[in-house]
Design a protein around this motif. Structure first.
Motif: not given
Length: 72
Positions: A8-26, A28-35
Motif C-alpha cells: 500500500g505504501v509503495i502504491a501510494a508513493v507510485a501514485l504521487v510520483l505519477v501525479f507529479l509527473l503529469l503536473v510537471t508535463l502539463r 511545461m507544455c502550457r508555458h513553452k515557446g512564447t516570448y
C-alpha cells in the motif's frame, strides 16, 4: 498483513510520483515557446545591424556624429 501495508505504501508513493509527473508535463507544455521581443519593426530584412538601427527614431537624437555602440 505486513506485506499488504508495504504494498500500500509503495502504491501510494507510485501514485504521487505519477501525479507529479503529469503536473510537471502539463506545466511545461502550457508555458513553452512564447516570448516577445522589443525589436524595431521592419529590421528583419536589413543588411546589417547598423543599417537596421539608422532609421530608429529613438537613436536620432542621441548626440553628434560620435561613434555609437549597439548592444545586441
Amino acid at each position: 498483513t505486513d506485506i499488504a501495508v508495504i504494498a500500500g505504501v509503495i502504491a501510494a508513493v507510485a501514485l504521487v510520483l505519477v501525479f507529479l509527473l503529469l503536473v510537471t508535463l502539463r506545466y511545461m507544455c502550457r508555458h513553452k515557446g512564447t516570448y516577445h521581443t522589443n525589436e524595431a519593426k521592419g529590421t528583419e530584412f536589413a543588411e546589417s545591424a547598423d543599417a537596421a538601427l539608422q532609421d530608429d527614431p529613438a537613436l536620432q537624437d542621441a548626440g553628434g556624429g560620435s561613434r555609437k555602440e549597439y548592444f545586441i
